[in-house]
Write an enzyme that holds these catalytic residues in place. Sequence first.
Site, PDB file in Angstrom:
ATOM      1  N   PHE A 124       0.714  -1.190   0.020  1.00 44.47           N
ATOM      2  CA  PHE A 124      -0.014  -0.056   0.022  1.00 44.47           C
ATOM      3  C   PHE A 124       0.710   1.309  -0.045  1.00 44.47           C
ATOM      4  O   PHE A 124       1.609   1.440   0.872  1.00 44.47           O
ATOM      5  CB  PHE A 124      -0.959  -0.032   1.349  1.00 44.47           C
ATOM      6  CG  PHE A 124      -1.921   1.430   1.030  1.00 44.47           C
ATOM      7  CD1 PHE A 124      -2.696   1.277   0.313  1.00 44.47           C
ATOM      8  CD2 PHE A 124      -1.635   2.405   1.964  1.00 44.47           C
ATOM      9  CE1 PHE A 124      -3.733   2.340   0.258  1.00 44.47           C
ATOM     10  CE2 PHE A 124      -2.487   3.478   2.085  1.00 44.47           C
ATOM     11  CZ  PHE A 124      -3.384   3.518   1.124  1.00 44.47           C
ATOM     12  N   ASP A 209       9.272   2.773   1.733  1.00 46.40           N
ATOM     13  CA  ASP A 209       8.146   3.606   2.171  1.00 46.40           C
ATOM     14  C   ASP A 209       8.016   3.401   3.843  1.00 46.40           C
ATOM     15  O   ASP A 209       7.717   2.163   4.085  1.00 46.40           O
ATOM     16  CB  ASP A 209       6.762   3.028   1.372  1.00 46.40           C
ATOM     17  CG  ASP A 209       5.670   3.717   1.781  1.00 46.40           C
ATOM     18  OD1 ASP A 209       5.545   4.683   2.780  1.00 46.40           O
ATOM     19  OD2 ASP A 209       4.662   3.633   1.062  1.00 46.40           O
ATOM     20  N   LYS A 238       2.506  10.533   7.953  1.00 48.54           N
ATOM     21  CA  LYS A 238       1.564  10.037   9.250  1.00 48.54           C
ATOM     22  C   LYS A 238       2.253  10.539  10.458  1.00 48.54           C
ATOM     23  O   LYS A 238       1.936  11.728  10.817  1.00 48.54           O
ATOM     24  CB  LYS A 238       1.502   8.382   9.233  1.00 48.54           C
ATOM     25  CG  LYS A 238       0.584   7.715   8.163  1.00 48.54           C
ATOM     26  CD  LYS A 238       0.104   6.434   8.272  1.00 48.54           C
ATOM     27  CE  LYS A 238      -1.117   6.039   7.484  1.00 48.54           C
ATOM     28  NZ  LYS A 238      -0.735   5.350   6.219  1.00 48.54           N
TER      29      LYS A 238
END
Length: 392
Positions: A124, A209, A238
């Site tokens: 993702f 990532d 985040k």
Amino acid sequence: MPVYPRCGVRPVRGEGVYLFGEHGEKYLDFASGIAVNCLGHGHPKLVEAIAKQAATLMHVSNLYGSPQGEQFAQRLVDNSFADTVFFTNSGAEAVECAIKTARRHHFANGNPQRHTLITFNNAFHGRTIGTISATNQPKMRDGFEPLLPGFRYAPFNDLAAALALVDDTTAGFLVETIQGEGGVTAGTDEFLQGLRKACDEHGLLLILDEVQCGYGRTGKMWAYEHAGITPDIMSVAKGIGGGFPLGACLATEEAANGMIAGTHGSTYGGNPLAMAAGEAVLDVITKDGFLDHVASMGERLRSALEQLIPNHDTVFDSVRGRGLMTGIKLKDDAVAREFVAHARDNHGLLTVAAGENVVRILPPLVIEESHVAEFVERLSDAARTYVPVIAE
Ligand SMILES: *Cc1c(COP(=O)(O)O)cnc(C)c1O
């Protein structure tokens, strides 16, 4: 657009590790806005920094010099493998910048044909056209074709399969150091070290990532530290803003050699307000003992969960993840999405469902032992009262 299957929880206020709904309902928040609210809700340092900066200077264009951006970027460089930073407003944009940086690197070095990134099953990387092209999960891609060319997919943690895809069009690898959405699966040391070695041997770029797993969540500043490697490029978001929309693409000078003036940009990226939020979060995360605290809370949570599992062995299968990026894999008869809803609606406990029938546990990094104890007690109650819904 009704793209979110929203649940009945409607928070209007947060305080530390707790969320409060419209009618005063109280929830123990072990989801943290999906690994975002690393300092919990309403952290005084973050609140004060944002309020102060909002009153001083909120936004100017990237046409102008940025003392705030220079200072925060330097601190990220000092606390990572990187030499250079591009600020974004989200994780997907940080990954987009990573993809562009990798392509430009090979272009600048006279190898424009090296444009393909090898990515991994269950990955993702975000919801833009570029980042959905970087996963082969149909639920994210269906109906959005034609997608971006230049991506190939290998099974996660399968080094041989990844290396078998390398050819003279390969730019590098794009991989989550620990898959989050896909099911809280850590890349093995052997896998990550093997990718690093292949990059060194073939002049490829390793893009990590760490939008979800980075920024202290695993008890180290970056998840790559556990494997003893460093990337060439890394996407971060985040936790970096603690709830303020902020992301960053970090890179070595060498990897970013194609990113010259005019090649990339963002109107909001790295504005003074975002930089103030980022600095306030980094102040807390880099305090002496903070990451040790995360690691020790992670160990406490893990051992409590491991003790709990045998008592509920029709529901829980096993614990996975690192630090406070934890997952519980459920037994086949249980359904993660259903269990998360049951714990939420009947036990006031917020967690997040992930792939591979895993319940994701992503508490604020500032939790204390009492929160772990409360979590485990409520989780145990939820497991005792959970009845799988039999398909009608
Ligand atoms: C959440 C996430 C993203 C996307 O971040 P957005 O801020 O939603 O764009 C990308 N990569 C990983 C690993 C993530 O967990």
